[in-house]
Design an enzyme around this catalytic site. Structure first.
Site, PDB file in Angstrom:
ATOM      1  N   ARG A  23      82.114  34.780 -19.166  1.00 13.87           N
ATOM      2  CA  ARG A  23      81.263  35.475 -19.850  1.00 13.87           C
ATOM      3  C   ARG A  23      79.986  35.097 -19.363  1.00 13.87           C
ATOM      4  O   ARG A  23      78.822  35.686 -19.491  1.00 13.87           O
ATOM      5  CB  ARG A  23      81.020  35.345 -21.101  1.00 13.87           C
ATOM      6  CG  ARG A  23      82.131  36.136 -21.952  1.00 13.87           C
ATOM      7  CD  ARG A  23      81.791  37.645 -22.348  1.00 13.87           C
ATOM      8  NE  ARG A  23      81.778  38.046 -23.498  1.00 13.87           N
ATOM      9  CZ  ARG A  23      82.865  38.660 -24.143  1.00 13.87           C
ATOM     10  NH1 ARG A  23      83.960  38.480 -23.833  1.00 13.87           N
ATOM     11  NH2 ARG A  23      82.704  39.230 -25.528  1.00 13.87           N
ATOM     12  N   ARG A  31      84.394  45.078 -37.893  1.00 12.74           N
ATOM     13  CA  ARG A  31      84.415  43.839 -37.656  1.00 12.74           C
ATOM     14  C   ARG A  31      82.845  43.220 -37.902  1.00 12.74           C
ATOM     15  O   ARG A  31      81.927  44.011 -37.699  1.00 12.74           O
ATOM     16  CB  ARG A  31      84.723  43.220 -36.144  1.00 12.74           C
ATOM     17  CG  ARG A  31      85.867  42.903 -35.755  1.00 12.74           C
ATOM     18  CD  ARG A  31      86.637  43.142 -34.263  1.00 12.74           C
ATOM     19  NE  ARG A  31      85.347  42.516 -33.496  1.00 12.74           N
ATOM     20  CZ  ARG A  31      85.754  42.380 -32.129  1.00 12.74           C
ATOM     21  NH1 ARG A  31      86.911  42.887 -31.666  1.00 12.74           N
ATOM     22  NH2 ARG A  31      84.824  42.000 -31.480  1.00 12.74           N
TER      23      ARG A  31
HETATM   24  P1  AMP Z   1      85.219  40.065 -27.576  1.00 10.06           P
HETATM   25  O1  AMP Z   1      86.491  40.402 -28.518  1.00 10.06           O
HETATM   26  O2  AMP Z   1      85.858  39.705 -26.242  1.00 10.06           O
HETATM   27  O3  AMP Z   1      84.062  41.134 -27.542  1.00 10.06           O
HETATM   28  O4  AMP Z   1      84.560  38.658 -28.087  1.00 10.06           O
HETATM   29  C1  AMP Z   1      84.201  38.494 -29.512  1.00 10.06           C
HETATM   30  C2  AMP Z   1      83.541  37.429 -29.275  1.00 10.06           C
HETATM   31  O5  AMP Z   1      84.170  36.132 -29.075  1.00 10.06           O
HETATM   32  C3  AMP Z   1      82.104  37.462 -28.470  1.00 10.06           C
HETATM   33  O6  AMP Z   1      80.990  38.333 -29.103  1.00 10.06           O
HETATM   34  C4  AMP Z   1      81.916  35.797 -28.480  1.00 10.06           C
HETATM   35  O7  AMP Z   1      81.150  35.539 -29.487  1.00 10.06           O
HETATM   36  C5  AMP Z   1      83.137  35.123 -28.200  1.00 10.06           C
HETATM   37  N1  AMP Z   1      83.545  35.287 -26.982  1.00 10.06           N
HETATM   38  C6  AMP Z   1      84.669  35.807 -26.488  1.00 10.06           C
HETATM   39  N2  AMP Z   1      84.966  35.440 -25.205  1.00 10.06           N
HETATM   40  C7  AMP Z   1      83.848  34.655 -24.777  1.00 10.06           C
HETATM   41  C8  AMP Z   1      83.628  33.954 -23.701  1.00 10.06           C
HETATM   42  N3  AMP Z   1      84.360  34.023 -22.423  1.00 10.06           N
HETATM   43  N4  AMP Z   1      82.677  33.134 -23.895  1.00 10.06           N
HETATM   44  C9  AMP Z   1      81.934  33.098 -24.880  1.00 10.06           C
HETATM   45  N5  AMP Z   1      82.055  33.677 -25.965  1.00 10.06           N
HETATM   46  C10 AMP Z   1      83.143  34.467 -26.073  1.00 10.06           C
END
Ligand code: AMP
Length: 215
Positions: free
Chosen positions: A88, A162
């Site tokens: 990310r 969520r």
């Molecule tokens: P997602 O379900 O992929 O949108 O991830 C939900 C949350 O998890 C994000 O808003 C971040 O807070 C955290 N997160 C997920 N993947 C990452 C990553 N590769 N780097 C940093 N934070 C992450």
């Protein structure tokens, strides 16, 4: 197949990854799913991550890299992997390059799922998720509501919004995406094996990926 899926929150990375796993048994590795499971389990990692996640901020790179170094060496990855939501940030991408060389793995393709911002915003604000950690079915109040309001069709648990999918958190996540994650597109364009797929439907994205891989 060994694929990295890039794209804004709500671009459909998770849906595309699930469709691809059904093709050849490659595993979906979603850092968001792993982190949510750690939060539910109340682990040290989950405790470190929760406040960042609820605020729509990124979890620190070193926490993510430690977690992924372990995950990518688990035996199920030998069949192939679909990286969903990782990396990310540019430091994560650089660290991943070093990690892949160290453990002897690689990528066939990096895909950017390119969806217009208004579509993303609408999708995220109307998305609902089954709160049962073992189910996590995804619904949409407009296009795919549960049969009985607020109740999961698959397991009967509550269907909720969520904490990071309120309008405020979504706006912040999209800003974070533009600032920290979008630069990965230029990074991987230079690295090669990159494909931009401008598509709203997940089936179109899957077909674009199959074309690129010649399958
Ligand atoms: P997602 O379900 O992929 O949108 O991830 C939900 C949350 O998890 C994000 O808003 C971040 O807070 C955290 N997160 C997920 N993947 C990452 C990553 N590769 N780097 C940093 N934070 C992450």
């Amino acid at each position: 197949m060994k694929i990295m899926l890039l794209g804004a929150p709500g671009a459909g990375k998770g849906t595309v990854a699930k469709l691809l796993t059904a093709l050849d048994g490659s595993v979906q590795i979603s850092t968001g799913d792993i982190l949510r499971a750690e939060v539910r389990a109340g682990s040290d990692l989950g405790k470190k991550a929760q406040a960042f996640m609820d605020a729509g901020d990124l979890v620190p790179d070193e926490v993510i890299m430690g977690m992924m170094e372990k995950r990518l060496q688990e035996p199920d990855c030998q069949k192939g992997y679909l990286l969903d939501g990782f990396p990310r940030t540019i430091p994560q991408a650089e660290a991943l390059k070093v990690l892949m060389a160290k453990i002897g793995i690689d990528l066939d393709l990096v895909v950017n799922i390119d969806v217009p911002r208004d579509v993303i915003l609408d999708r995220l604000c109307t998305r609902r998720t089954c709160e049962n950690g073992d189910c996590q079915a995804i619904y949409n109040v407009k296009s795919n509501p549960p049969k009985e309001e607020g109740k999961c069709d698959k397991c009967g648990a509550a269907v909720i919004q969520r904490a990071d999918e309120t309008e405020e958190a979504i706006t912040h996540r999209l800003e974070t995406f533009t600032e920290k994650t979008a630069p990965l597109i230029g990074f991987y364009e230079k690295e090669g094996k990159f494909k931009n797929i401008p598509a709203i439907s997940s089936d179109e994205v899957v077909n674009g990926i199959k074309d690129s891989l010649g399958i």
